[in-house]
Design a protein around this motif. Structure first.
Motif, PDB file in Angstrom:
ATOM      1  N   ARG A 195      72.820   5.917 -16.079  1.00  0.00           N
ATOM      2  CA  ARG A 195      72.779   7.626 -15.335  1.00  0.00           C
ATOM      3  C   ARG A 195      73.026   8.931 -15.664  1.00  0.00           C
ATOM      4  NH1 ARG A 195      74.752   8.039 -10.060  1.00  0.00           N
ATOM      5  NH2 ARG A 195      76.809   9.586 -10.749  1.00  0.00           N
ATOM      6  N   ARG A 197      71.375   8.913 -19.190  1.00  0.00           N
ATOM      7  CA  ARG A 197      69.970   9.435 -19.723  1.00  0.00           C
ATOM      8  C   ARG A 197      69.559  10.669 -18.743  1.00  0.00           C
ATOM      9  NH1 ARG A 197      70.100   4.186 -22.407  1.00  0.00           N
ATOM     10  NH2 ARG A 197      69.818   3.264 -20.207  1.00  0.00           N
ATOM     11  N   TYR A 198      69.409  10.037 -17.266  1.00  0.00           N
ATOM     12  CA  TYR A 198      69.162  11.071 -16.744  1.00  0.00           C
ATOM     13  C   TYR A 198      69.740  12.623 -16.097  1.00  0.00           C
ATOM     14  CZ  TYR A 198      65.929   6.871 -15.917  1.00  0.00           C
ATOM     15  OH  TYR A 198      65.257   5.723 -16.161  1.00  0.00           O
ATOM     16  N   GLY A 199      70.974  12.731 -16.958  1.00  0.00           N
ATOM     17  CA  GLY A 199      71.889  13.850 -16.406  1.00  0.00           C
ATOM     18  C   GLY A 199      72.604  13.714 -15.437  1.00  0.00           C
ATOM     19  N   LEU A 200      72.950  12.875 -14.887  1.00  0.00           N
ATOM     20  CA  LEU A 200      74.224  12.184 -13.520  1.00  0.00           C
ATOM     21  C   LEU A 200      75.412  12.459 -14.486  1.00  0.00           C
ATOM     22  CD1 LEU A 200      71.224   9.489 -11.906  1.00  0.00           C
ATOM     23  CD2 LEU A 200      72.430  11.491 -11.075  1.00  0.00           C
ATOM     24  N   PRO A 201      76.259  12.565 -13.472  1.00  0.00           N
ATOM     25  CA  PRO A 201      77.435  12.777 -13.588  1.00  0.00           C
ATOM     26  C   PRO A 201      78.134  10.957 -13.691  1.00  0.00           C
ATOM     27  CG  PRO A 201      77.094  13.207 -11.193  1.00  0.00           C
ATOM     28  CD  PRO A 201      75.206  13.271 -11.561  1.00  0.00           C
ATOM     29  N   ALA A 221      66.437   9.373  -9.406  1.00  0.00           N
ATOM     30  CA  ALA A 221      66.263   9.894 -11.010  1.00  0.00           C
ATOM     31  C   ALA A 221      65.612   9.040 -11.976  1.00  0.00           C
ATOM     32  CB  ALA A 221      67.484   9.848 -11.937  1.00  0.00           C
TER      33      ALA A 221
ATOM     34  N   TYR B  37      68.497  13.859  -6.083  1.00  0.00           N
ATOM     35  CA  TYR B  37      68.606  14.157  -7.776  1.00  0.00           C
ATOM     36  C   TYR B  37      66.927  15.323  -7.795  1.00  0.00           C
ATOM     37  CZ  TYR B  37      67.541  12.623 -12.142  1.00  0.00           C
ATOM     38  OH  TYR B  37      67.210  13.266 -13.629  1.00  0.00           O
ATOM     39  N   ARG B  58      76.114  19.499  -8.041  1.00  0.00           N
ATOM     40  CA  ARG B  58      77.061  18.777  -9.252  1.00  0.00           C
ATOM     41  C   ARG B  58      77.359  18.452 -10.371  1.00  0.00           C
ATOM     42  NH1 ARG B  58      79.734  15.968 -11.313  1.00  0.00           N
ATOM     43  NH2 ARG B  58      81.204  13.827 -10.156  1.00  0.00           N
ATOM     44  N   SER B  59      75.480  18.642 -10.407  1.00  0.00           N
ATOM     45  CA  SER B  59      75.631  18.716 -12.014  1.00  0.00           C
ATOM     46  C   SER B  59      74.474  18.755 -12.700  1.00  0.00           C
ATOM     47  CB  SER B  59      75.136  16.674 -12.793  1.00  0.00           C
ATOM     48  OG  SER B  59      74.603  16.316 -12.340  1.00  0.00           O
ATOM     49  N   ASP B 101      67.601  18.755 -14.868  1.00  0.00           N
ATOM     50  CA  ASP B 101      67.500  17.406 -14.187  1.00  0.00           C
ATOM     51  C   ASP B 101      69.418  17.569 -13.584  1.00  0.00           C
ATOM     52  OD1 ASP B 101      65.448  16.626 -15.367  1.00  0.00           O
ATOM     53  OD2 ASP B 101      66.936  14.731 -16.470  1.00  0.00           O
ATOM     54  N   LEU B 103      71.853  16.982  -9.940  1.00  0.00           N
ATOM     55  CA  LEU B 103      72.063  16.167  -8.841  1.00  0.00           C
ATOM     56  C   LEU B 103      72.685  17.015  -7.884  1.00  0.00           C
ATOM     57  CD1 LEU B 103      72.081  13.015  -7.809  1.00  0.00           C
ATOM     58  CD2 LEU B 103      74.824  13.482  -8.681  1.00  0.00           C
TER      59      LEU B 103
END
Lengths: 238, 631
Positions: A195, A197-201, A221, B37, B58-59, B101, B103
C-alpha cells in the motif's frame, strides 16, 4: 524473450460447470453458477468483493476461522456501508498468541455462531462477485475446510490476489529480477508495504473488514497504476 | 461500537469540520463512507457533472480549479471538496483533480445535509466565505468575560448631581457627605438631548459636565477662587459618558482614549452611576488602563522607558482575555498616544511654553487605532500659520527630537522612511500642509501616493486639535471629487496580493509556488487597510479606524450588501492572527514580527485564514472594477 513466467491458472470455467452439476446443496449450486464470470469481462465492469479472514493460525488443517469480512466494490467505489462482518466461535480454545494477532478475545466469541452456521450466509453474499484477497493461500483453503465441515463438499473459486499482482510487478518483472541479480533485497509484497508504494495510508490491520477495505483500495491502486479498466479479469485472477 | 470504522472516524475527528462532532455522529458518518483511489493526474470531479456526495481527502493531494481553469485551491489530507455543488444545483462548480496518488472518502449528500442540520459549526464551515469566518470571530468573542460583563455590573451608587447655579462649596460639601469623588453638573436643557434628564418634579435638565476632586484643587483653590463661585463658572462643558449596557472593556477604552478617571454611566437618558478608574482596575488588574495611568505619572524619559515591558504584558493579558483586534488596537494606540503626550508635556516643561500653537499628529496605524506590538513611529507636527521658521523652528525641532528619541527609548523604532516631526518637511504650518495634501490629491504622483497611504490616516495627539481636524476636513471633502486620485490610490492598494491559501505546511501563491512563511501584515492587514481607505475616501468619510470606516461605507450604497461584513470579519481574523502570533513570540521571549509559519497554524486557523485571504482577493477585484485605472 519472455518477460514473465507463464501463470498456471486453473480452468475455472470447467471447474465451476463441473461443481454446479455435482453439488447436492442449493446454496453451493447458486454460488458456482454465480461465480462463473466470463473471463473476458472487463475489470471495470466486474462485481468485486474484497474478502478477508482472521484465523487462529496459518495452517488450515489445524487453525480455525475467527472472523470474516466482506466489502463489495468496483473500480470507482468501495461500498463500505455494504460491508459484512462475522465473528465465529472456533471449536478449539483460543490460544493467547492468536488473540494478540487479531484482537478477537474470548469475550468476543462468547455466544458467537460456529463457522457452519454462518457459511450459508457468507456464501450467499459472495455469490455473483469475484472475490479479491491479499494472499490467496489463506482465504481459499480455509473456506474450503469450512465448506467441507458445513456441507461435506469441497469449495474453490477464482480470486484476484493483490499479493500475486504485486509479486508480478515487484518480483517477477525484468527490472525486479535484475535488481535481485545485483543483490538488492526483493520488495516486500505484504499488504501494508504494498500500500505504501501507492501512497495509500496506514491502517491498523487485523480486522477482517479493515483488511478487506485495505485490499480493495490496493486493487484500485494497482489497476490505476499498472493495468487499465479494460483489462479482462482472466488476466488478473488466479 | 464498530471497531472497523474506528480507523475512519478517528481520522475524520482530527480535522475540521468534523473535529467538533460528537462521537456517535462521527461513527454515523464513517459508516456511510465510500472509498475511491485516484492515481496522480486523474480527474476526480468534472465541471458541471452531476454530483450528490462530497469528498474527504484521506491521503494524497487534490487541486481544485475554477470554471475558467485557474487554480482555486490545493487540498491535502483532511480537507474536503465538492460540497459547494451540494448547496447549489448538484452540479460540480469547482472541478477537482488528483495531484498525487489520492485516496478519497466520499460522503453522501443526505449525510451532508444531516450534518448541516445537526451541527452549527459544520454548517458554518461548509457555507462559503462569510459565515465560517464570522462564526470563528464571534465564538472567540463569546469566550471573553470582559466583553460580556456590562458596565452596570460595576456601578454601585447613583451618581451625585449638583445644579450649575450652586456654589463650589455646596458642591464640595455634597461630595464629602456622600464620600464620593465627583459630581455631575446639571444645567438648563440645551443642544445635547442625549444627556437630558428629568427630575422628580418633571423638570428637564441637561448633564453638562463633571466636577472631580482634583478640579477643586486645580480650578478653585489653586486659582484662588472664592467658595461662593458658581459651579457653572468652573465646570468644563464637555461630558464623556457611557451607556450602562456597554461592556467593561468599552468603558476601559473610553477612559483610556480620553485619559479620564471618572466615567458617568447613563441608562438611556438618565445617569445611573459613576465609574471610577479604580473600579475597572479592581475588575481588571494589570490592565492597559493602569499602564496609561502610570505613563502620566512618570517624570523622565528614563522612567517612561522602564514601562516598555509593561506594554507587552498588557497585550498578552488582553489576548488571553479574548479581546478582539479593535480593542487591542485601540488600547495599544492609546498607550502609544499616552507616551507621546507625556513626552510632549515633558518637552514643554523643559523648553518652555510653545511660541505658537501646534498639534502633534499621529499617522498610520496609531492614527487608525490599529497599533500592534511591532510598530515604528510615524508622526508629524502641524503648526499655526503664525509660525516663523527663523524664530520658532528651533523650538519645535527640539520638541520633535525629544519625542522621537523618547519614543525610541520606549520601544517605538524610528521611522525608516523618516516620516517624523524631526524631518523639517513634516514640521510645517497648516497652510503648507494644506498645500501638500491638495497636491497629492490633485496631481497624484508615485511619491505622493506613497505618502498618501501614510498621511491619509491622521489624528491629533496633543496641542490644538483643530489644526489636524482642518486637514481631515480637507481630505474628506476633496478626495471624493478627484476620481483620478481615487483610481491611483486603488491601483496602489492592489499592489500587494494575498496568497491563495495554505497547502500542507506551505503558503501557496497564485502561481502555485510555495512559501514557508507569510507576512500577515504585508499580505493581509496592510492591503486590507489600503482597500478600505480607498472606499472611505470615496465616501468622504472622516473616520480613521478601518472598522469605523466600514461603518461609514455601510451608510452608502458603495458595496453590495453583506460585503462590508465579510471585510470586517476577514480584517478581524487577519489582525487577530497577527496579534496572537506576536503574543506567542513575546511569551517565548522572541522578537515579535509579522511573520507566521504555517506549521504553527492550527488546521482550524488555516481554514479561516484561507477564507480571509479569499475575501480580500475578491474585494481587490471589486476595487479594480470600481475605480478603473486610466493612466
Amino acid at each position: 524473450m519472455r518477460l514473465q513466467r507463464s501463470r498456471k491458472v486453473p480452468d475455472w470455467h470447467e471447474y465451476l460447470a463441473c461443481r454446479r452439476e455435482s453439488t447436492e446443496h442449493a446454496i453451493l449450486a447458486d454460488f458456482f453458477a454465480g461465480a462463473d464470470l466470463s473471463p473476458d469481462l472487463l475489470i471495470s465492469e466486474a462485481p468485486l468483493m474484497a474478502l478477508d479472514l482472521e484465523t487462529t493460525g496459518l495452517d488450515p488443517r489445524k487453525a480455525e476461522i475467527v472472523s470474516i469480512g466482506l466489502v463489495p466494490f468496483s473500480l470507482s467505489r468501495i461500498h463500505l456501508p455494504k460491508r459484512r462482518y462475522w465473528v465465529v466461535r472456533p471449536h478449539r480454545v483460543l490460544e493467547p498468541a492468536s488473540v494478540t494477532l487479531h484482537h478477537i478475545t474470548h469475550a468476543d466469541i462468547q455466544g458467537a455462531p460456529r463457522i457452519e452456521e454462518v457459511m450459508p450466509e457468507v456464501l450467499e453474499i459472495m455469490t455473483g462477485h469475484l472475490p479479491v484477497v491479499h494472499y490467496r493461500r489463506i482465504e481459499r483453503p480455509f473456506l474450503d475446510v469450512a465448506a467441507r465441515s458445513t456441507w461435506g463438499e469441497e469449495l474453490s473459486f477464482p480470486v484476484i490476489d493483490t499479493m500475486s499482482l504485486e509479486a508480478r510487478i515487484h518480483r517477477q518483472s525484468l527490472v525486479a529480477r535484475f535488481k535481485r541479480w545485483i543483490g538488492r533485497p526483493p520488495a516486500s509484497i505484504r499488504l501494508h508495504d504494498s500500500r505504501l508504494r501507492y501512497g495509500l495510508p496506514h491502517y491498523h490491520g487485523h480486522h477482517a473488514v479493515v483488511d478487506s477495505l485495505a485490499t480493495a483500495e490496493l486493487l484500485q491502486a494497482q489497476i490505476a497504476g499498472h493495468y487499465s479498466p479494460d483489462t479482462p479479469i482472466s488476466m488478473l485472477w488466479s | 461500537m464498530q471497531a472497523e470504522l474506528l480507523e475512519i472516524s478517528q481520522h475524520l475527528g482530527r480535522f475540521p469540520p468534523f473535529e467538533g462532532l460528537p462521537e456517535a455522529l462521527l461513527d454515523e458518518v464513517a459508516a456511510q463512507v465510500q472509498v475511491s483511489y485516484f492515481k496522480a493526474g486523474t480527474q476526480i470531479l468534472e465541471l458541471d457533472a452531476e454530483n450528490h456526495e462530497f469528498g474527504y481527502i484521506r491521503s494524497g493531494a487534490v487541486e481544485v480549479t475554477r470554471r475558467n481553469g485557474g487554480l482555486y485551491d490545493r487540498l491535502g489530507e483532511g480537507d474536503i471538496f465538492g460540497h459547494f455543488g451540494l448547496m447549489r444545483n448538484h452540479r460540480v462548480r469547482f472541478p477537482a483533480k488528483a495531484m498525487e496518488d489520492t485516496l478519497v472518502y466520499f460522503i453522501p449528500e443526505a449525510m451532508f445535509h444531516r450534518l448541516c442540520d445537526l451541527d452549527e459549526d459544520f454548517a458554518d464551515f461548509v457555507e462559503v466565505d462569510r459565515p465560517r469566518l464570522e462564526s470563528a470571530v464571534e465564538s472567540r468573542k463569546r469566550e471573553n468575560d470582559m466583553l460580556a460583563t456590562r458596565v452596570r455590573k460595576l456601578v454601585t451608587f447613583a451618581p451625585l448631581m449638583v445644579k450649575a447655579s450652586a456654589s463650589v462649596q455646596q458642591a464640595a460639601c455634597q461630595i464629602s457627605d456622600a464620600q464620593g469623588s465627583a459630581v455631575l453638573v446639571l444645567d438648563e436643557p440645551g443642544d445635547r438631548p442625549r444627556y437630558t434628564v428629568e427630575d422628580d418634579e418633571g423638570k428637564l435638565w441637561q448633564v453638562v459636565g463633571i466636577l472631580t476632586d482634583s478640579d477643586f484643587r486645580t480650578r478653585v483653590v489653586a486659582e484662588g477662587l472664592s467658595p461662593d463661585t458658581a459651579v457653572s463658572e468652573i465646570v468644563e462643558r464637555k461630558l464623556i459618558a457611557i451607556q450602562s449596557d456597554e461592556s467593561v472593556q468599552e468603558a476601559m477604552l473610553c477612559m483610556l482614549s480620553n485619559n479620564i478617571h471618572h466615567l458617568p454611566v447613563m441608562q438611556r437618558r438618565s445617569p445611573v452611576g459613576m465609574l471610577h478608574l479604580s473600579d475597572v482596575v479592581r475588575h481588571e488588574t494589570q490592565s492597559s488602563l493602569y499602564l496609561v495611568n502610570s505613563i502620566f505619572h512618570q517624570t523622565s524619559i528614563e522612567s517612561l522607558a522602564q514601562l516598555a515591558p509593561d506594554v507587552h504584558t498588557a497585550v498578552i493579558r488582553m489576548v488571553h482575555d479574548g479581546a478582539d483586534s479593535h480593542m487591542i488596537g485601540m488600547a495599544l494606540s492609546a498607550i502609544g498616544r499616552s507616551f507621546m503626550r507625556r513626552l510632549l508635556e515633558l518637552a514643554e516643561e523643559e523648553l518652555g511654553p510653545p511660541p505658537v500653537a501646534y498639534c502633534f499628529m499621529a499617522l498610520g496605524s496609531i492614527a487608525r487605532n490599529e497599533q500592534t506590538v511591532v510598530t515604528d513611529q510615524d508622526n508629524a507636527l502641524v503648526l499655526s500659520d503664525d509660525f516663523d521658521p527663523a524664530l520658532h523652528d528651533d523650538y519645535f525641532m527640539l520638541m520633535a527630537r525629544r519625542v522621537s528619541d523618547g519614543l525610541a527609548a520606549c520601544g517605538y523604532a524610528y521611522c525608516k522612511g523618516d516620516i517624523m516631526a524631526t524631518n523639517p518637511r513634516w514640521r510645517q504650518p497648516l497652510s503648507v500642509w494644506k498645500r501638500y495634501f491638495s497636491e497629492w490629491i490633485e496631481q497624484p504622483s508615485a511619491e505622493g501616493l506613497l505618502h498618501s497611504s501614510i498621511f491619509f490616516d491622521l489624528d491629533p495627539v496633543q496641542g490644538e486639535d483643530s489644526l489636524v481636524e482642518a486637514l481631515q476636513d480637507l481630505v474628506s471633502s476633496m478626495a471624493p471629487q478627484h476620481p483620478r486620485f481615487l483610481a491611483a490610490m486603488a491601483r496602489n492598494a492592489l499592489g500587494r496580493k494575498p496568497p491563495l491559501g495554505f497547502f500542507r505546511t506551505f503558503v501557496m501563491e497564485k502561481d502555485g509556488k510555495h512559501n514557508n512563511s507569510i507576512n500577515l501584515k504585508r499580505r493581509g492587514t496592510a492591503p486590507m487597510v489600503d482597500l478600505i481607505r480607498v472606499h472611505a475616501l470615496a465616501c468622504g468619510s472622516r473616520a480613521q479606524n478601518s472598522f469605523e470606516r466600514l461603518d461609514d461605507i455601510d451608510r452608502t450604497q458603495l458595496l453590495a450588501s453583506g460585503v462590508s461584513d465579510q471585510l470586517r470579519y476577514a480584517m478581524e481574523f487577519l489582525s487577530m492572527s497577527r496579534i496572537r502570533h506576536q503574543v506567542i513570540d513575546l511569551e517565548n521571549e522572541q522578537e515579535p514580527d509579522n511573520n507566521i509559519e504555517p506549521e504553527n497554524v492550527t488546521s482550524e486557523e488555516r481554514h479561516h485564514l484561507k477564507d480571509a485571504f479569499q475575501t480580500l482577493s475578491n474585494a481587490q477585484k471589486f476595487l479594480k472594477f470600481r475605480y478603473p485605472m486610466t493612466r
